[in-house]
Design a protein around this motif. Sequence first.
Motif, PDB file in Angstrom:
ATOM      1  N   PHE A   1       0.832  -1.203   0.000  1.00  0.00           N
ATOM      2  CA  PHE A   1       0.000   0.000   0.000  1.00  0.00           C
ATOM      3  C   PHE A   1       0.866   1.253   0.000  1.00  0.00           C
ATOM      4  O   PHE A   1       0.580   2.227  -0.705  1.00  0.00           O
ATOM      5  CB  PHE A   1      -0.913   0.030   1.233  1.00  0.00           C
ATOM      6  N   ASN A   2       1.927   1.239   0.816  1.00  0.00           N
ATOM      7  CA  ASN A   2       2.796   2.416   0.892  1.00  0.00           C
ATOM      8  C   ASN A   2       3.617   2.603  -0.378  1.00  0.00           C
ATOM      9  O   ASN A   2       3.922   3.728  -0.770  1.00  0.00           O
ATOM     10  CB  ASN A   2       3.731   2.294   2.101  1.00  0.00           C
ATOM     11  N   ARG A   3       3.976   1.494  -1.020  1.00  0.00           N
ATOM     12  CA  ARG A   3       4.818   1.562  -2.211  1.00  0.00           C
ATOM     13  C   ARG A   3       4.004   1.846  -3.478  1.00  0.00           C
ATOM     14  O   ARG A   3       4.379   2.695  -4.301  1.00  0.00           O
ATOM     15  CB  ARG A   3       5.571   0.240  -2.364  1.00  0.00           C
ATOM     16  N   LYS A   4       2.879   1.151  -3.634  1.00  0.00           N
ATOM     17  CA  LYS A   4       2.119   1.241  -4.888  1.00  0.00           C
ATOM     18  C   LYS A   4       0.755   1.900  -4.735  1.00  0.00           C
ATOM     19  O   LYS A   4       0.064   2.130  -5.730  1.00  0.00           O
ATOM     20  CB  LYS A   4       1.927  -0.163  -5.468  1.00  0.00           C
TER      21      LYS A   4
ATOM     22  N   LEU B   1       9.012   2.484  11.063  1.00  0.00           N
ATOM     23  CA  LEU B   1      10.149   1.996  10.292  1.00  0.00           C
ATOM     24  C   LEU B   1      10.717   0.675  10.798  1.00  0.00           C
ATOM     25  O   LEU B   1      11.713   0.192  10.259  1.00  0.00           O
ATOM     26  CB  LEU B   1      11.260   3.055  10.294  1.00  0.00           C
ATOM     27  N   SER B   2      10.096   0.082  11.811  1.00  0.00           N
ATOM     28  CA  SER B   2      10.615  -1.176  12.343  1.00  0.00           C
ATOM     29  C   SER B   2      10.391  -2.314  11.344  1.00  0.00           C
ATOM     30  O   SER B   2       9.534  -2.243  10.466  1.00  0.00           O
ATOM     31  CB  SER B   2       9.942  -1.516  13.667  1.00  0.00           C
ATOM     32  N   ASN B   3      11.163  -3.373  11.508  1.00  0.00           N
ATOM     33  CA  ASN B   3      11.045  -4.524  10.609  1.00  0.00           C
ATOM     34  C   ASN B   3       9.702  -5.223  10.732  1.00  0.00           C
ATOM     35  O   ASN B   3       9.277  -5.920   9.813  1.00  0.00           O
ATOM     36  CB  ASN B   3      12.166  -5.532  10.905  1.00  0.00           C
ATOM     37  N   GLU B   4       9.044  -5.037  11.863  1.00  0.00           N
ATOM     38  CA  GLU B   4       7.760  -5.694  12.095  1.00  0.00           C
ATOM     39  C   GLU B   4       6.575  -4.786  11.761  1.00  0.00           C
ATOM     40  O   GLU B   4       5.427  -5.135  12.022  1.00  0.00           O
ATOM     41  CB  GLU B   4       7.657  -6.130  13.567  1.00  0.00           C
ATOM     42  N   ALA B   5       6.853  -3.616  11.207  1.00  0.00           N
ATOM     43  CA  ALA B   5       5.797  -2.624  10.989  1.00  0.00           C
ATOM     44  C   ALA B   5       4.759  -3.098   9.981  1.00  0.00           C
ATOM     45  O   ALA B   5       5.080  -3.745   8.992  1.00  0.00           O
ATOM     46  CB  ALA B   5       6.401  -1.301  10.522  1.00  0.00           C
ATOM     47  N   CYS B   6       3.510  -2.757  10.245  1.00  0.00           N
ATOM     48  CA  CYS B   6       2.436  -3.006   9.280  1.00  0.00           C
ATOM     49  C   CYS B   6       1.516  -1.782   9.280  1.00  0.00           C
ATOM     50  O   CYS B   6       0.305  -1.895   9.384  1.00  0.00           O
ATOM     51  CB  CYS B   6       1.673  -4.290   9.585  1.00  0.00           C
ATOM     52  N   TYR B   7       2.133  -0.606   9.181  1.00  0.00           N
ATOM     53  CA  TYR B   7       1.399   0.652   9.233  1.00  0.00           C
ATOM     54  C   TYR B   7       1.281   1.246   7.839  1.00  0.00           C
ATOM     55  O   TYR B   7       2.203   1.154   7.039  1.00  0.00           O
ATOM     56  CB  TYR B   7       2.108   1.684  10.125  1.00  0.00           C
TER      57      TYR B   7
ATOM     58  N   TYR C   1      12.232   5.971   2.571  1.00  0.00           N
ATOM     59  CA  TYR C   1      13.118   5.159   3.402  1.00  0.00           C
ATOM     60  C   TYR C   1      13.349   3.787   2.774  1.00  0.00           C
ATOM     61  O   TYR C   1      12.421   3.131   2.303  1.00  0.00           O
ATOM     62  CB  TYR C   1      12.515   4.984   4.801  1.00  0.00           C
ATOM     63  N   VAL C   2      14.617   3.358   2.777  1.00  0.00           N
ATOM     64  CA  VAL C   2      14.998   2.057   2.222  1.00  0.00           C
ATOM     65  C   VAL C   2      15.507   1.162   3.349  1.00  0.00           C
ATOM     66  O   VAL C   2      16.601   1.403   3.883  1.00  0.00           O
ATOM     67  CB  VAL C   2      16.099   2.199   1.158  1.00  0.00           C
ATOM     68  N   PRO C   3      14.738   0.152   3.764  1.00  0.00           N
ATOM     69  CA  PRO C   3      15.214  -0.754   4.825  1.00  0.00           C
ATOM     70  C   PRO C   3      16.535  -1.404   4.419  1.00  0.00           C
ATOM     71  O   PRO C   3      16.713  -1.815   3.275  1.00  0.00           O
ATOM     72  CB  PRO C   3      14.090  -1.793   4.923  1.00  0.00           C
ATOM     73  N   GLY C   4      17.454  -1.474   5.362  1.00  0.00           N
ATOM     74  CA  GLY C   4      18.741  -2.074   5.060  1.00  0.00           C
ATOM     75  C   GLY C   4      19.678  -1.160   4.295  1.00  0.00           C
ATOM     76  O   GLY C   4      20.737  -1.598   3.833  1.00  0.00           O
ATOM     77  N   GLY C   5      19.283   0.109   4.165  1.00  0.00           N
ATOM     78  CA  GLY C   5      20.109   1.065   3.443  1.00  0.00           C
ATOM     79  C   GLY C   5      21.162   1.702   4.321  1.00  0.00           C
ATOM     80  O   GLY C   5      21.598   1.136   5.333  1.00  0.00           O
ATOM     81  N   GLU C   6      21.555   2.902   3.949  1.00  0.00           N
ATOM     82  CA  GLU C   6      22.642   3.592   4.645  1.00  0.00           C
ATOM     83  C   GLU C   6      22.309   3.897   6.100  1.00  0.00           C
ATOM     84  O   GLU C   6      23.193   3.880   6.963  1.00  0.00           O
ATOM     85  CB  GLU C   6      22.948   4.892   3.894  1.00  0.00           C
TER      86      GLU C   6
END
Length: 227
Positions: free
Chosen positions: A30-33, A106-112, A176-181
Amino acid sequence: MSTWKGAVPGADAQFVAKRQAILREAAASFNRKGYHGTSLTDIAETLGVSKAALYTYVKSKEELLYFCHDVAMGAAEESVRQAREAGGTHLQQFCAVMRNYLRRILSNEACYVVLLEEHALPPDKVALIIERRDRFEAELRSMIAAGIQDGSVAPCNPKLAVFAALGALNWVQKWYVPGGEWSGEQVAVALVQFIERMLSAHPAPALNVDPSLILVGAEGVPAPASA
């Protein structure tokens, strides 16, 4: 007596875990597309399950969107509670809400889901989400107004200040890119420092130049750098 001595999750725990996985993937899509650019088929394929399997856990794409909004508002409300309990100036409380809320987003478990497409929901669900969002924003405006009174916040319009702060936070999921800088917690600390400086009656003379160097403690606040 627990099955397999508790080594294997029970049916209820498995149900919750699987639905949580569906919510995380739905929120990411949803957030991406966008809501209308996401289908249940897309979500099922990403998870490696059949579309029919999804209906064991959710009734529709609309219900998925509502659950994601519901979790997001729960995170917002919990962030307010924690900040009130921690105390400090009202600016410190406001920044704690922003930081904790963004950490959760922004957590890995997020579903917001960013609260931009709530009108894709049925009117009764929209009303519930908007009511909770309005309460959250009212709490934040009260913190800003109280901060003006206690001298921690520069005189300003609380409503506009909250719109500016939430606008910055809610847009993070778009870039925001998870696992990024930068880690999510580093982004939360660094971005809220900008917001704090914007609102503070005594703004800091400088900000962190490189968020990747921020050390973050267990409570999501900057930890002292080691010597």
